[in-house]
Structures are given as C-alpha cells and as structure tokens.
Design a protein around this motif. Structure first.
Motif, short mmCIF file in Angstrom:
data_model
loop_
_atom_site.label_atom_id
_atom_site.label_comp_id
_atom_site.label_asym_id
_atom_site.label_seq_id
_atom_site.Cartn_x
_atom_site.Cartn_y
_atom_site.Cartn_z
N TRP A 1 0.68 -1.17 -0.11
CA TRP A 1 0.11 0.06 -0.19
C TRP A 1 0.82 1.24 0.18
CZ3 TRP A 1 1.09 3.28 4.10
CH2 TRP A 1 1.78 2.41 5.20
N SER B 1 1.20 -5.38 3.85
CA SER B 1 0.21 -5.76 4.78
C SER B 1 -0.53 -7.11 4.51
CB SER B 1 -0.91 -4.67 5.03
OG SER B 1 -1.59 -4.66 3.84
N SER C 1 -6.24 -6.44 2.96
CA SER C 1 -6.40 -5.54 1.87
C SER C 1 -6.73 -4.24 2.42
CB SER C 1 -7.41 -6.02 0.99
OG SER C 1 -8.49 -6.09 1.44
N TRP C 2 -5.90 -3.07 2.37
CA TRP C 2 -6.32 -1.81 2.91
C TRP C 2 -7.14 -1.02 2.18
CZ3 TRP C 2 -1.88 1.66 5.79
CH2 TRP C 2 -1.60 0.83 6.76
N ASP C 3 -8.41 -0.77 2.72
CA ASP C 3 -9.28 -0.10 1.90
C ASP C 3 -10.00 1.09 2.47
OD1 ASP C 3 -10.57 -1.31 4.05
OD2 ASP C 3 -11.88 -2.76 2.64
N SER D 1 -5.51 4.88 8.56
CA SER D 1 -5.83 4.15 7.32
C SER D 1 -5.69 2.70 7.50
CB SER D 1 -4.79 4.48 6.04
OG SER D 1 -5.07 3.73 4.99
N GLY D 2 -6.27 1.82 6.74
CA GLY D 2 -5.94 0.34 7.24
C GLY D 2 -7.06 -0.54 6.48
N ASN D 3 -7.28 -1.73 7.15
CA ASN D 3 -8.43 -2.41 6.73
C ASN D 3 -9.67 -2.32 7.39
OD1 ASN D 3 -9.60 -5.58 7.39
ND2 ASN D 3 -9.29 -5.57 5.24
N SER E 1 -8.66 -6.80 11.46
CA SER E 1 -8.30 -5.43 11.26
C SER E 1 -7.31 -5.06 11.51
CB SER E 1 -9.45 -4.52 12.26
OG SER E 1 -8.99 -4.87 13.61
N GLU E 2 -6.69 -3.90 10.63
CA GLU E 2 -5.13 -3.69 10.59
C GLU E 2 -5.28 -2.14 10.43
OE1 GLU E 2 -1.91 -6.42 8.75
OE2 GLU E 2 -2.37 -5.03 7.22
N TRP E 3 -4.66 -1.44 11.42
CA TRP E 3 -4.62 0.05 11.15
C TRP E 3 -3.45 0.71 11.38
CZ3 TRP E 3 -9.20 1.44 9.26
CH2 TRP E 3 -10.11 0.78 9.61
#
Length: 333
Positions: A235, A255, A258-260, A273-275, A282-284
């Motif tokens: 990303w 990551s 998928s970061w969206d 930002s993150g998933n 989750s991932e931020w």
C-alpha cells in the motif's frame, strides 16, 4: 474545543454559550455533536425493518446517509436531515463507498462497476463515472474527487484520480473537470480531503503474492479476500497538492490484509488508514500530518496504538473529530 471541556465537566449551560459564539462557517460535525449533548437530548429515527450497515455524515453535520439492508432484500440508501431527522431522499440502489457533500446536497456511491453522483434533494442521478471506486467532497462542497481505473486499449489500466468543480447557479449540478492525477503505483482504494480543497490524501494498494488461495476480489474493485493466508498486499499513501499540481508519497508498506479505508481530520493534521475489518480481522496505522523542513506535506507514522480498540474489535466504519484527537467507530454488534 472549549465547549467540549464544559460538557466533560457537566456545565451544559456554559457549553451552550460557547457553542452559540462559534462562527457559522466553523459549525461542522463536531459542533453539531456537542450541541446535541449540551441540549441533553437523544433522538432516534425509524428506518423500517432490516439493518443499517453503514452511516455517512456530511462534513458540516447537517445530513447523514443510511445504507439499508431490509429483510425483503430491497437494498436502498436513505438521506436524512440531522437537524430534525426528516427524510430528504431515497435512492433505490444500495451503494458502497458512499460520500456526502455539505447539507446532503449531493451523494456519491459506488454501484456495480461505476460511481454514481446523485442529487440529495430528490435522489436524481446526475452522472456516472465508469470504473469509479471511491469519491470525496471537499469541506465546502464545491469540489468532488473521484478515484478509479479505466482501460486504455491494449496498454492496460490507468489508475487515476479526477477532480471536478460542481457548478452553481444556472449550471447547478453540472461538473467541470479541473485536473487528473495519473501514474499512481497501485489501484486507488480510498481518498479523503485534508484541510481544504487543495489537499487530497490518496490510498492505493494491490495484492502482489498469493500461494494458497485464488478465490478473492481484486483490490481495484474493492473486493475482500476470503482468507489472509498466502495473500500479501502493498500500500502507499500520497498527498496531492493541487496548487503545486504535484503528488508525492508520504507513507508506504506491506500488509497481510487489503487496505481499503482512509480518513483524515478536517484540519489535515491526522490520518488513519487500514483494513475495514469486514473479513473478521483489522489492521490500522495512524499518521500525523504536517510540513517537513522543505515545506512539503508529510505524514509521520504514530508509534503504538492511538486507538487500541480498533485492533481488538473488527471495525466497520469510523469518523474522526476535526482535530483528529477523537474517533468514533462501530462494528457489526
């Protein structure tokens, strides 16, 4: 905000006085939120049977868009006034990645393979943007940014962000192209305006390695992987300075999800930002925005977990306060 401090101390009468002194042009989402707390009232709106799976608020806090999933399967979007909770319009087609201009005058939504721009007063479809995957309105509501991709013969897809001026007066509702940013490294996933219409944050990402699974949505169409095993993503976040007509990378990385999602405080000093957590994970990452020694925009990763509960609970949607110090978020429960 002084009124916020008074509310915390339960001095609601004093909070009301400070809120009344706030200039009209500065009364945005946070102001309306504090005013409702100061008035000591909580109101509800009945949207019918089914589930509200997403809410999108206008930057001035005057309107909100509810994405409905009724039990009969007739998905729809309903626009409400935040002042009196009166319904303003109903859009027959449900959409994802919704955006809303001040006062709910215009609504952007992704439906099928295109981004649609609707008039908020009556839900009228104004324009379609083939290949559009996300949109954002500047705080004043006069500039619309559309991110997406389009095919160019045999040369492959062009990943781009387009800026449009929303005309007023006799030409109201018409769009005038302002500028196009191309040559982004990966498909556009999310966009957000910063302090003004001249600053735009852009998140792009793509899947680059898979060893075990092949059934997943591509990031360009904002699909979600069914499993993170064997799937990796890269990303990158750019800041586009429209005055200088240039964009430069301020953060990048790898990551497992998928970061969206991308959101920025309205003063442009904070980014997250993150998933989105729709896959059950989750991932931020959080970033503090500002200027470097050369006077260029930058986004510095913040250490630790500024909003730890985002990691603990899958997050479906969130909203930042004006200064980026507070965050509201929701999960399926």
């Amino acid at each position: 905000m002084i009124a916020d401090r008074e509310i915390i101390q339960e001095r609601l009468a004093d909070a009301k006085k400070y809120l009344d002194k706030c200039r009209e042009q500065d009364r945005r989402l946070e102001w309306h939120y504090c005013r409702r707390i100061a008035r000591g009232t909580e109101r509800q709106v009945n949207v019918g049977s089914g589930t509200v799976n997403k809410l999108t608020a206008s930057s001035d806090g005057q309107a909100f868009l509810a994405n409905l999933s009724p039990r009969d399967g007739a998905y729809s979007l309903r626009l409400f006034s935040a002042e009196n909770l009166a319904p303003l319009a109903t859009l027959s087609s449900a959409g994802r990645n919704t955006s809303l201009s001040p006062s709910g005058k215009y609504a952007g939504l992704v439906f099928g393979e295109a981004l649609q721009l609707h008039q908020g007063t009556d839900g009228k479809l104004l324009q379609k943007f083939p290949g559009g995957v996300c949109s954002a309105f500047a705080a004043q509501g006069q500039v619309l940014a559309v991110g997406g991709r389009r095919e160019l013969n045999h040369m492959g897809p062009i990943r781009e962000v387009n800026l449009y001026r929303l005309e007023a007066g006799a030409e109201e509702g018409k769009l005038r192209p302002i500028h196009t940013l191309e040559k982004l490294p990966y498909p556009v996933a999310a966009i957000a305006f910063g302090a003004n219409e001249n600053q735009l944050f852009i998140l792009s990402a793509e899947q680059y390695d898979t060893s075990s699974f092949s059934s997943f949505g591509t990031f360009g169409s904002l699909g979600k992987p069914k499993s993170s095993l064997g799937i990796k993503y890269r990303w990158e976040i750019h800041i586009w300075d429209r005055v200088r007509r240039e964009a430069h990378s301020v953060a990048s990385g790898d990551s497992s999800l998928s970061w969206d999602y991308l959101a920025g405080s309205q003063d442009g000093t904070f980014l997250i930002s993150g998933n989105s957590g729709l896959t059950g994970m989750s991932e931020w990452k959080a970033f503090r925005g500002g200027k470097n020694a050369a006077g260029m925009d930058e986004a510095v990763p913040q250490p630790g977990e500024p909003f730890a509960t985002l990691q603990a609970t899958p997050c479906q949607a969130f909203a930042l306060s004006t200064d980026g110090r507070r965050l509201a978020h929701a999960n399926y429960q």
